[in-house]
Scaffold this motif. Structure first.
Motif, PDB file in Angstrom:
ATOM      1  N   VAL A  29      40.297  66.849 114.988  1.00  0.00           N
ATOM      2  CA  VAL A  29      40.057  65.400 114.859  1.00  0.00           C
ATOM      3  C   VAL A  29      38.586  65.129 114.561  1.00  0.00           C
ATOM      4  CG1 VAL A  29      40.274  63.165 116.007  1.00  0.00           C
ATOM      5  CG2 VAL A  29      41.963  64.952 116.453  1.00  0.00           C
ATOM      6  N   TYR A  30      37.705  65.895 115.187  1.00  0.00           N
ATOM      7  CA  TYR A  30      36.251  65.774 114.983  1.00  0.00           C
ATOM      8  C   TYR A  30      35.898  65.937 113.505  1.00  0.00           C
ATOM      9  CZ  TYR A  30      31.346  67.439 115.406  1.00  0.00           C
ATOM     10  OH  TYR A  30      29.987  67.638 115.272  1.00  0.00           O
ATOM     11  N   PHE A  51      31.718  56.205 117.108  1.00  0.00           N
ATOM     12  CA  PHE A  51      32.414  56.258 118.396  1.00  0.00           C
ATOM     13  C   PHE A  51      33.208  57.553 118.540  1.00  0.00           C
ATOM     14  CE2 PHE A  51      36.356  55.588 120.783  1.00  0.00           C
ATOM     15  CZ  PHE A  51      35.850  55.217 122.017  1.00  0.00           C
ATOM     16  N   PHE A  52      34.017  57.875 117.528  1.00  0.00           N
ATOM     17  CA  PHE A  52      34.828  59.089 117.599  1.00  0.00           C
ATOM     18  C   PHE A  52      33.963  60.344 117.529  1.00  0.00           C
ATOM     19  CE2 PHE A  52      38.315  56.215 116.391  1.00  0.00           C
ATOM     20  CZ  PHE A  52      39.256  56.614 117.330  1.00  0.00           C
ATOM     21  N   LEU A  76      34.138  62.920 120.677  1.00  0.00           N
ATOM     22  CA  LEU A  76      34.679  64.264 120.464  1.00  0.00           C
ATOM     23  C   LEU A  76      33.612  65.339 120.600  1.00  0.00           C
ATOM     24  CD1 LEU A  76      36.999  63.307 117.496  1.00  0.00           C
ATOM     25  CD2 LEU A  76      37.746  63.999 119.779  1.00  0.00           C
ATOM     26  N   ALA A  77      32.381  65.040 120.156  1.00  0.00           N
ATOM     27  CA  ALA A  77      31.303  66.019 120.280  1.00  0.00           C
ATOM     28  C   ALA A  77      31.017  66.325 121.751  1.00  0.00           C
ATOM     29  CB  ALA A  77      30.044  65.503 119.588  1.00  0.00           C
ATOM     30  N   ILE A  78      30.955  65.276 122.572  1.00  0.00           N
ATOM     31  CA  ILE A  78      30.698  65.468 124.007  1.00  0.00           C
ATOM     32  C   ILE A  78      31.908  66.103 124.683  1.00  0.00           C
ATOM     33  CG2 ILE A  78      30.272  64.254 126.185  1.00  0.00           C
ATOM     34  CD1 ILE A  78      28.606  62.246 124.563  1.00  0.00           C
ATOM     35  N   GLY A  96      32.984  61.754 127.440  1.00  0.00           N
ATOM     36  CA  GLY A  96      32.746  61.443 126.031  1.00  0.00           C
ATOM     37  C   GLY A  96      32.983  59.979 125.720  1.00  0.00           C
ATOM     38  N   LEU A  97      34.080  59.418 126.229  1.00  0.00           N
ATOM     39  CA  LEU A  97      34.399  58.005 126.009  1.00  0.00           C
ATOM     40  C   LEU A  97      33.337  57.091 126.613  1.00  0.00           C
ATOM     41  CD1 LEU A  97      38.246  58.013 126.712  1.00  0.00           C
ATOM     42  CD2 LEU A  97      37.159  57.370 124.548  1.00  0.00           C
TER      43      LEU A  97
END
Length: 310
Positions: A72-73, A102-103, A107-109, A152-153
């Motif tokens: 997804v990233y 945002f994504f 996703l990275a975190i 992450g969120l």
């Protein structure tokens, strides 16, 4: 004080790889090839882990989750980057930019903390093997994945609220996607406080999980060295080698990109660093865990064998 033109900016334009104009088609072919390999590799890992009962363990549950997150990233960033290399339009609305950022942040975190969870899993497996199945039960695994995603969120919501609250006086993003620093450079407002907060957050979400992983591996290595048989030590090291390889490269790239001084690199250098963690690093996961991991390779051979028999 009134800020100039901030009401006019309702979209951004990516400068992309304008400095590499004559190499755009070559870059497109290279990035497309790597992207397809990344998608294929991660999809294979998720499918193999889901269908092979030998891989229904906490370690491969985390690996499957990481592969899904990495897929997804790359979907968030790479397709638009590829289209900018062959198309003329490189614009993106403010809402689209905020969504992409945002994504990307989430996703990275999430990936950073999933690697930490995998490090904890290896720590329990080697340092406390008799209680492994009790400690790393399904509930704990689910909680670790949920915790990674929640962090992450939370960070993404804070960062997006901070970045897009400010007015913008320019629309040309000196990058190929909506990363925090290039977008903040377009703000009319003083970003000193935001830069400090961003550095603190980046330090926490990179240094803390990285530190936890390396502490785990210091204990793991000291435990492995106490194993009497050479075969036992070799097997223990083999179970950690793939994860440690991914960890070193992943956190290394993230540290270079987000913990360096703001003006240390040129735009082209920043873009090359970004290519490393948006294109090359996601490919490491399937490559390392398929080429260096005997259990995954055996599972693939079993799956191919069953298909041929059918």
């Amino acid at each position: 004080m009134m800020r100039r033109n901030h009401t006019v900016v309702n979209e951004f334009v990516f400068q992309g790889f304008s400095s590499f104009q004559e190499y755009k088609f070559t870059l497109f072919m290279i990035f497309l090839t790597l992207y397809l390999l990344t998608l294929t590799g991660n999809v294979i890992i998720v499918i193999i882990i889901s269908i092979d009962r030998h891989l229904h363990t906490p370690m491969y549950f985390f690996l499957s989750t990481l592969s899904t997150s990495e897929t997804v990233y790359t979907l968030v960033i790479v397709p638009r980057m590829l289209s900018s290399l062959v198309g003329s339009s490189q614009s993106i609305s403010l809402a689209g930019c905020a969504t992409q950022m945002f994504f990307f942040i989430t996703l990275a975190i999430n990936n950073c903390f999933l690697l930490t969870a995998m490090g904890y899993d290896r720590y329990v497996a080697i340092c406390n093997p008799l209680r492994y199945s009790v400690i790393m039960n399904k509930r704990v695994c689910a909680q670790l994945v949920w915790g990674s995603c929640s962090i992450g969120l939370l960070v993404a919501i804070i960062q997006i609220a901070s970045v897009f609250r400010a007015p913008f006086c320019d629309r040309e993003v000196a990058h190929y996607f909506c990363d925090i620093r290039p977008v903040m450079k377009l703000s009319c407002a003083d970003t000193t406080l935001h830069d400090i907060i961003n550095f603190i957050i980046s330090s926490l979400v990179i240094v803390v999980p990285m530190g936890l992983v390396f502490i785990s591996y210091i204990i793991i290595i000291s435990t492995i060295l106490k194993i009497a048989s050479a075969e036992g030590r070799k097997k223990a090291f083999a179970t950690c080698a793939s994860h440690l390889t991914v960890v070193i490269i992943h956190y290394g790239c993230a540290s270079i990109a987000y913990l360096k001084p703001k003006s240390e690199n040129t735009r082209d250098q920043d873009q090359l660093i970004s290519v490393t963690y948006t294109v090359f690093t996601p490919l490491l996961n399937p490559v390392v865990y398929t080429l260096r991991n005997k259990e995954v390779k055996d599972a693939i051979y079993r799956a191919i064998g069953k298909k041929n028999l059918a």
